[in-house]
Scaffold this active site. Sequence first.
Site, short mmCIF file in Angstrom:
data_model
loop_
_atom_site.label_atom_id
_atom_site.label_comp_id
_atom_site.label_asym_id
_atom_site.label_seq_id
_atom_site.Cartn_x
_atom_site.Cartn_y
_atom_site.Cartn_z
N GLU A 1 44.78 38.08 30.82
CA GLU A 1 44.13 36.57 31.10
C GLU A 1 43.71 35.71 30.10
O GLU A 1 44.16 34.49 30.01
CB GLU A 1 43.34 36.82 32.24
CG GLU A 1 43.83 37.43 33.45
CD GLU A 1 42.74 37.31 34.64
OE1 GLU A 1 41.73 37.11 34.42
OE2 GLU A 1 43.10 37.67 35.68
N GLU B 1 40.72 47.01 34.08
CA GLU B 1 40.25 45.72 34.58
C GLU B 1 39.88 45.13 33.25
O GLU B 1 40.13 43.85 33.06
CB GLU B 1 38.78 46.17 35.44
CG GLU B 1 38.27 44.65 35.77
CD GLU B 1 38.89 43.93 36.60
OE1 GLU B 1 39.13 42.57 36.29
OE2 GLU B 1 39.28 44.55 37.86
#
Length: 235
Positions: A72, A65
Amino acid sequence: MKPTRFIDSVNCAIEGIIHTARTQKHMRWHFLAALVLLVTVLFLRVSPLEFTLLTVSICFVLFAELLNTAIEALVDLVSPEYHPVAKIAKDVAAGAVLVASIGAAVMGYLILSRYMFPVYKEALAMAGSPTEMVAVVSLLMVVIAVVILKAVSGKGTPLEGGLPSGHAAVAFAIATLVSILTQDPIISILVIAMAVMVSHSRLLLRIHSLREVFLGAVTGTIITLVVMLLFRTLR
């Protein structure tokens, strides 16, 4: 600037974790799941090897994560506008988190099932073995309760919308009945998963709110359990 001291590097790393937890809802869910798992492991008294494997699985999911969030941010920096290649990069990073989560779920199931399934099976057996009449009466009472609650709330129609969700109530009533009838933990988990999927579909279709779905699930489960326990007591 690049940190020169070890403590500064640690602070930067912690800031990155905090930023991810603050901005990414999935990271908060991962942390909550890790907390619940660690508390469960404490009570189950698993072996040191099993604890090590679970810890590695948790860390791997959190690592994935964190990496996904970093990718991102980098993609948004390089390509602020929409670009198909940027979408591929984000999708692949999200896929890595999904793969890590599936692996952790399998690991958790293989380790924890032999500790939790016997207890779960005993809990299912406490409600007894309902007859066909009890099953039919339970479902009818759930439907009647949903109609009454919808009439009182004055929202939605009998088959769409309103408080609570009738689909969620019936789905969880059936899941409760099947779980107690079979008294098999695996079958119970599967039917509960199907009930969750039915309930989730009401959210995806924007027919019900999360509150309406949750109250429907609680209504179906509680009424079914109460009817079966009353039947067992009267018998």
